[in-house]
Design a protein around this motif. Structure first.
Motif, mmCIF file in Angstrom:
data_model
loop_
_atom_site.group_PDB
_atom_site.id
_atom_site.type_symbol
_atom_site.label_atom_id
_atom_site.label_comp_id
_atom_site.label_asym_id
_atom_site.label_seq_id
_atom_site.Cartn_x
_atom_site.Cartn_y
_atom_site.Cartn_z
ATOM 1 N N MET A 1 -11.911 12.916 1.173
ATOM 2 C CA MET A 1 -11.376 14.219 1.564
ATOM 3 C C MET A 1 -12.246 14.841 2.652
ATOM 4 O O MET A 1 -13.456 14.687 2.638
ATOM 5 C CB MET A 1 -11.300 15.132 0.342
ATOM 6 C CG MET A 1 -10.641 16.466 0.627
ATOM 7 S SD MET A 1 -10.198 17.387 -0.863
ATOM 8 C CE MET A 1 -11.736 17.360 -1.756
ATOM 9 N N GLU A 169 -7.210 13.924 9.693
ATOM 10 C CA GLU A 169 -8.313 14.475 8.889
ATOM 11 C C GLU A 169 -8.571 15.955 9.168
ATOM 12 O O GLU A 169 -9.353 16.610 8.454
ATOM 13 C CB GLU A 169 -9.601 13.675 9.099
ATOM 14 C CG GLU A 169 -10.092 13.591 10.531
ATOM 15 C CD GLU A 169 -9.558 12.386 11.298
ATOM 16 O OE1 GLU A 169 -10.250 11.960 12.245
ATOM 17 O OE2 GLU A 169 -8.472 11.865 10.952
ATOM 18 N N ILE A 172 -4.270 19.749 6.399
ATOM 19 C CA ILE A 172 -3.983 19.840 4.968
ATOM 20 C C ILE A 172 -2.465 19.891 4.814
ATOM 21 O O ILE A 172 -1.785 20.667 5.491
ATOM 22 C CB ILE A 172 -4.612 21.101 4.347
ATOM 23 C CG1 ILE A 172 -6.126 20.930 4.217
ATOM 24 C CG2 ILE A 172 -3.997 21.412 2.978
ATOM 25 C CD1 ILE A 172 -6.847 22.152 3.654
ATOM 26 N N ASN A 185 -1.095 11.823 1.460
ATOM 27 C CA ASN A 185 -2.236 10.911 1.302
ATOM 28 C C ASN A 185 -2.103 9.692 2.206
ATOM 29 O O ASN A 185 -3.083 9.232 2.807
ATOM 30 C CB ASN A 185 -2.354 10.469 -0.161
ATOM 31 C CG ASN A 185 -2.770 11.605 -1.092
ATOM 32 O OD1 ASN A 185 -3.258 12.641 -0.637
ATOM 33 N ND2 ASN A 185 -2.564 11.418 -2.384
ATOM 34 N N GLU A 189 -4.257 12.697 5.360
ATOM 35 C CA GLU A 189 -4.536 14.130 5.358
ATOM 36 C C GLU A 189 -4.979 14.579 3.963
ATOM 37 O O GLU A 189 -4.762 13.881 2.973
ATOM 38 C CB GLU A 189 -3.289 14.889 5.810
ATOM 39 C CG GLU A 189 -2.853 14.491 7.213
ATOM 40 C CD GLU A 189 -1.445 14.907 7.597
ATOM 41 O OE1 GLU A 189 -0.981 14.490 8.682
ATOM 42 O OE2 GLU A 189 -0.804 15.636 6.810
ATOM 43 N N THR A 190 -5.586 15.743 3.876
ATOM 44 C CA THR A 190 -5.959 16.312 2.574
ATOM 45 C C THR A 190 -4.718 16.886 1.914
ATOM 46 O O THR A 190 -3.948 17.615 2.559
ATOM 47 C CB THR A 190 -7.016 17.415 2.747
ATOM 48 O OG1 THR A 190 -8.199 16.841 3.319
ATOM 49 C CG2 THR A 190 -7.365 18.064 1.421
ATOM 50 N N SER A 191 -4.500 16.549 0.648
ATOM 51 C CA SER A 191 -3.273 16.975 -0.035
ATOM 52 C C SER A 191 -3.515 18.092 -1.044
ATOM 53 O O SER A 191 -4.479 18.056 -1.810
ATOM 54 C CB SER A 191 -2.625 15.785 -0.754
ATOM 55 O OG SER A 191 -3.533 15.175 -1.660
ATOM 56 N N ASP A 204 -5.395 15.786 -3.812
ATOM 57 C CA ASP A 204 -6.827 16.067 -3.657
ATOM 58 C C ASP A 204 -7.192 17.388 -4.322
ATOM 59 O O ASP A 204 -8.252 17.542 -4.912
ATOM 60 C CB ASP A 204 -7.197 16.119 -2.166
ATOM 61 C CG ASP A 204 -7.051 14.772 -1.483
ATOM 62 O OD1 ASP A 204 -7.489 13.763 -2.069
ATOM 63 O OD2 ASP A 204 -6.486 14.723 -0.372
ATOM 64 N N MET A 222 -12.539 22.161 -2.148
ATOM 65 C CA MET A 222 -12.979 21.077 -1.265
ATOM 66 C C MET A 222 -14.485 20.826 -1.403
ATOM 67 O O MET A 222 -14.945 19.695 -1.286
ATOM 68 C CB MET A 222 -12.582 21.359 0.183
ATOM 69 C CG MET A 222 -11.075 21.278 0.401
ATOM 70 S SD MET A 222 -10.555 21.592 2.116
ATOM 71 C CE MET A 222 -10.918 20.001 2.875
ATOM 72 N N ASN A 225 -14.946 18.896 -4.723
ATOM 73 C CA ASN A 225 -14.453 17.512 -4.683
ATOM 74 C C ASN A 225 -15.096 16.674 -3.575
ATOM 75 O O ASN A 225 -14.778 15.503 -3.434
ATOM 76 C CB ASN A 225 -12.929 17.507 -4.496
ATOM 77 C CG ASN A 225 -12.212 18.137 -5.675
ATOM 78 O OD1 ASN A 225 -12.699 18.099 -6.797
ATOM 79 N ND2 ASN A 225 -11.058 18.748 -5.425
#
Length: 226
Positions: A1, A169, A172, A185, A189-191, A204, A222, A225
């Motif tokens: 992430m 990247e 979101i 995903n 990208e961040t989910s 994520d 974020m 994680n």
């Protein structure tokens, strides 16, 4: 992430994230089922969720033992009539139909100069954004008619990042369904998933409600994680 500080854009799904249009689809199919003499049941309504227009029609006809009663041309007319019913219903939508917390979140994103894009499979999404008075927040909308594959394929989210002129990247993606999270995903990208923890286990970040989705909460999640 990714790191929160690297995020420059947000890509939104529409139904279940910004508003709820599924009820209008249900009402439009109910109208058509009544006209065709097919008994409407909760089981039938639940079975239509996430199914394509023609597959939904076949399911309704089968429920009434009428799947062999009509020509392909007639079925196409029935599906078009359903869409007309649906467009009439969503024509009555207002900003009262926006999910809680979303207007404040969009306002905050704009205030912090984040780029914003809509990535909905619905061809009617521009009409819905207009009815919700949210067009100003979504200058960029992915055109689903120009895509080769639907969710869970990542194409729609890849395209969203391209239209924002951002790297995956740096984005979101926000969804309420497992297929959508898989698409985000897959695009790298961040989910963010909104809803059930079990269904959205691959996300994520997950929030139970739209009101929980704030920049402060996203940054905190974020960091945890990372």
């Amino acid at each position: 992430m990714a790191n929160f500080k690297d995020i420059k854009g947000f890509i939104f799904d529409l139904d279940g994230v910004i508003t709820l249009t599924s009820k209008y689809h249900g009402q439009a199919w109910h109208q058509l089922a009544d006209e065709l003499g097919v008994t409407w049941t909760k089981a039938l309504a639940d079975g239509l969720k996430g199914i394509s227009r023609m597959d939904s029609l076949e399911m309704i006809l089968k429920a009434g033992n009428k799947e062999n009663d009509y020509t392909e041309e007639e079925k196409i007319r029935f599906a078009a009539k359903k869409n007309d019913n649906y467009l009439t219903l969503i024509g009555k939508m207002t900003d009262e139909d926006i999910l809680p917390g979303i207007p404040a979140f969009l306002k905050d994103l704009a205030a912090h100069n984040y780029k914003i894009c809509l990535a909905s499979a619905s061809k009617n999404s521009p009409i819905i954004l207009e009815k919700l008075d949210l067009v100003k927040y979504f200058p960029i909308v992915v055109d689903p008619s120009k895509l080769k594959k639907g969710k869970p394929d990542p194409e729609i989210y890849v395209r969203g990042a391209e239209l924002l002129h951002l790297k995956p990247e740096e984005c979101i993606g926000i969804e309420d369904a497992a297929a959508g999270i898989q698409a985000i995903n897959g695009a790298g990208e961040t989910s963010i998933g909104i809803g059930d923890a079990t269904e959205l286990s691959a996300a994520d970040i997950r929030f139970a409600r739209t009101t929980d989705m704030t920049l402060v909460n996203i940054e905190a999640a974020m960091k945890i994680n990372a």
